[in-house]
Design a protein around this motif. Structure first.
Motif, short mmCIF file in Angstrom:
data_model
loop_
_atom_site.label_atom_id
_atom_site.label_comp_id
_atom_site.label_asym_id
_atom_site.label_seq_id
_atom_site.Cartn_x
_atom_site.Cartn_y
_atom_site.Cartn_z
N LEU A 39 72.40 29.30 36.92
CA LEU A 39 72.33 28.63 38.32
C LEU A 39 73.70 29.37 38.96
O LEU A 39 74.64 28.39 38.70
CB LEU A 39 72.45 27.25 37.84
CG LEU A 39 71.88 26.14 38.88
CD1 LEU A 39 70.26 26.44 39.29
CD2 LEU A 39 71.78 25.01 38.41
N GLY A 40 73.61 29.96 39.77
CA GLY A 40 74.74 30.62 40.63
C GLY A 40 75.73 31.38 39.49
O GLY A 40 75.06 31.96 38.75
N ASP A 41 76.75 30.73 39.37
CA ASP A 41 78.03 31.47 38.46
C ASP A 41 78.12 30.58 37.19
O ASP A 41 78.80 30.60 36.44
CB ASP A 41 79.13 31.73 38.97
CG ASP A 41 79.74 30.35 39.70
OD1 ASP A 41 79.22 29.44 39.83
OD2 ASP A 41 81.27 30.54 39.77
N ARG A 42 77.17 29.53 37.20
CA ARG A 42 77.07 28.56 36.12
C ARG A 42 75.73 28.69 35.32
O ARG A 42 74.87 29.21 35.71
CB ARG A 42 77.40 27.12 36.36
CG ARG A 42 78.75 27.03 37.43
CD ARG A 42 79.30 25.80 37.56
NE ARG A 42 79.67 25.09 36.29
CZ ARG A 42 80.28 23.95 36.41
NH1 ARG A 42 80.42 23.21 37.51
NH2 ARG A 42 80.57 23.20 35.42
N SER A 43 75.56 27.77 34.30
CA SER A 43 74.48 27.96 33.39
C SER A 43 74.11 26.41 32.79
O SER A 43 75.08 25.60 32.57
CB SER A 43 74.60 28.86 32.63
OG SER A 43 75.59 28.70 31.70
N TYR A 44 72.83 26.28 32.18
CA TYR A 44 72.74 25.28 31.42
C TYR A 44 71.42 25.80 30.39
O TYR A 44 71.01 26.91 30.46
CB TYR A 44 72.14 23.87 32.18
CG TYR A 44 70.73 24.17 32.90
CD1 TYR A 44 69.47 23.83 32.19
CD2 TYR A 44 70.72 24.85 34.22
CE1 TYR A 44 68.43 24.10 32.69
CE2 TYR A 44 69.26 25.01 34.76
CZ TYR A 44 68.22 24.62 34.14
OH TYR A 44 67.01 24.96 34.80
N HIS A 45 71.41 24.69 29.57
CA HIS A 45 70.21 24.95 28.41
C HIS A 45 69.22 24.04 28.50
O HIS A 45 69.52 22.95 28.96
CB HIS A 45 71.23 25.13 26.91
CG HIS A 45 71.87 26.30 26.81
ND1 HIS A 45 71.70 27.41 26.36
CD2 HIS A 45 73.47 26.23 27.06
CE1 HIS A 45 72.70 28.24 26.07
NE2 HIS A 45 73.76 27.51 26.62
N VAL A 46 67.95 24.28 28.00
CA VAL A 46 67.07 23.51 27.94
C VAL A 46 66.37 23.56 26.57
O VAL A 46 65.94 24.76 26.10
CB VAL A 46 66.27 23.35 29.10
CG1 VAL A 46 65.43 24.86 29.27
CG2 VAL A 46 64.98 22.24 29.40
N MET A 47 65.80 22.40 25.87
CA MET A 47 65.09 22.67 24.81
C MET A 47 63.83 21.51 24.85
O MET A 47 63.80 20.41 25.14
CB MET A 47 65.89 22.07 23.78
CG MET A 47 65.05 22.04 22.24
SD MET A 47 66.17 22.00 20.87
CE MET A 47 66.59 20.16 20.79
N GLU A 48 62.60 22.23 24.66
CA GLU A 48 61.37 21.74 24.79
C GLU A 48 61.13 20.42 23.40
O GLU A 48 61.38 21.12 22.43
CB GLU A 48 60.25 22.57 24.92
CG GLU A 48 60.31 23.43 26.26
CD GLU A 48 59.10 24.28 26.16
OE1 GLU A 48 58.44 24.53 25.31
OE2 GLU A 48 59.04 24.97 27.20
N PRO A 49 60.54 19.61 23.69
CA PRO A 49 60.20 18.64 22.64
C PRO A 49 59.26 19.25 21.49
O PRO A 49 58.48 19.99 21.87
CB PRO A 49 59.92 17.18 23.36
CG PRO A 49 59.04 17.70 24.44
CD PRO A 49 59.94 18.90 25.13
N ASP A 50 59.14 18.67 20.47
CA ASP A 50 57.97 18.95 19.60
C ASP A 50 56.70 18.66 20.07
O ASP A 50 56.44 17.49 20.66
CB ASP A 50 58.26 18.33 18.20
CG ASP A 50 59.35 18.81 17.53
OD1 ASP A 50 59.83 19.93 17.64
OD2 ASP A 50 59.94 18.00 16.54
N ASN A 51 55.65 19.38 19.98
CA ASN A 51 54.32 19.20 20.17
C ASN A 51 53.93 18.88 21.43
O ASN A 51 52.84 17.98 21.67
CB ASN A 51 53.85 17.95 19.14
CG ASN A 51 54.09 17.99 17.65
OD1 ASN A 51 53.80 19.14 17.29
ND2 ASN A 51 54.77 17.19 17.10
N TRP A 52 54.72 19.53 22.47
CA TRP A 52 54.41 19.19 23.86
C TRP A 52 53.36 20.11 24.21
O TRP A 52 53.12 21.33 23.73
CB TRP A 52 55.60 19.44 24.58
CG TRP A 52 55.39 19.38 26.09
CD1 TRP A 52 54.90 18.28 26.69
CD2 TRP A 52 55.52 20.46 27.29
NE1 TRP A 52 54.75 18.60 28.19
CE2 TRP A 52 55.28 19.90 28.36
CE3 TRP A 52 56.31 21.49 27.26
CZ2 TRP A 52 55.44 20.47 29.66
CZ3 TRP A 52 56.43 22.47 28.50
CH2 TRP A 52 55.91 21.73 29.69
N ASP A 53 52.28 19.48 25.11
CA ASP A 53 51.22 20.28 25.24
C ASP A 53 51.35 21.49 26.63
O ASP A 53 50.18 22.29 26.88
CB ASP A 53 50.00 19.65 25.57
CG ASP A 53 50.23 18.49 27.06
OD1 ASP A 53 51.24 18.66 27.64
OD2 ASP A 53 49.36 17.59 27.22
#
Length: 273
Positions: A39-53
């Motif tokens: 995101l520009g010169d920065r960043s983030y992480h994301v984690m999906e939940p269990d059993n999401w459709d």
């Protein structure tokens, strides 16, 4: 925050047409747990939940990491990552500059950065706009307070662990609900004892913002694990709830605390972890 809410509305309306494509990432470069989302010169992480459709709108927990950490640490934590993952919550963990946060002043760049993170997440996933939560630990907890103070409109709840901002501040915005936990023996982010040894002072800012009167309602002791007991005080004022959990320990994320708050907020049966 207004721009983020508009993006959420657009994302929700588009969910049906995108459903046939599977997981909601058709227009975004892949990223997630190991590969940070730029995101520009920065960043983030994301984690999906269990059993999401891959289609259903997701509750979101944006968690600010502690000092000297990164978003990856929260993903890997049983007390944060696993708690969100098993409860169907999309976990979003921004990365602070220099592994820290500037929560000291209202004009910090970290608030618009966090707004941009949520807006970018809304492009990648079908976010449930009614269930966006913000949490943090230590310096990250203070950053979560700062974010809620400056851009909290539309945030369902602040879940703060062992860190806050100056209780005399006046906030431009506020979340719908506040939940804070702090150890009475914390000497890292010192327990903010109030005048006359007022142990409810850690949430004085929000009590004032919501026009809460009185000392609150003692809601009894509770446990997630047998070795740590929380004493809970709550206020319900003008459509806003404030909850303070105190424990006798020091500076840490208590086992099961974030998970229990998500259970209560999402109407789930309390469980551990």
């Amino acid at each position: 925050m207004t721009r983020f809410l508009l993006l959420l509305s657009t994302a929700y309306m588009c969910a049906t047409s995108v459903a046939a494509m599977g997981p909601w990432k058709a227009t975004a470069d892949p990223c997630g747990e190991e590969l940070a989302c730029a995101l520009g010169d920065r960043s983030y992480h994301v984690m999906e939940p269990d059993n999401w459709d891959g289609v259903a709108p997701l509750p979101v927990l944006m968690h600010f990491h502690g000092w000297s950490r990164t978003g990856k640490h929260a993903l890997r934590s049983d007390r944060v990552g696993a708690s969100a993952k098993r409860r169907g919550v999309l976990l979003v963990t921004p990365n602070g500059r220099g592994k820290s946060w500037n929560f000291w002043t209202a004009d910090t760049e970290d608030v618009p950065f966090a707004d941009a993170v949520l807006a970018d997440v809304a492009k990648r996933y079908p976010v449930d706009a009614e269930q966006v939560f913000v949490s943090g630990y230590s310096y990250g907890s203070a950053m979560a307070w700062r974010y809620a103070c400056q851009s909290g409109k539309g945030i369902a709840a602040l879940l703060a662990v062992a860190g806050s901002i100056d209780q005399t501040e006046i906030c431009a915005e506020a979340p719908q609900e506040v939940r804070h936990v702090h150890g009475l023996a914390d000497t890292v982010m010192d327990f903010p004892m109030g005048p006359g040894d007022d142990v409810t002072y850690p949430v004085a800012l929000w009590r004032r913002a919501f026009d809460c009167s009185g000392g609150g309602e003692a809601q009894g002791d509770w446990q997630v694990r047998s070795f740590l007991t929380f004493s809970r005080t709550g206020w319900s004022c003008g459509g806003h709830d404030v909850t303070l959990d105190l424990h006798p320990g020091g500076h840490f994320i208590p086992h099961g605390w974030i998970g229990r708050q998500l259970d209560e907020l999402l109407g789930l049966t309390p469980s551990y972890p």
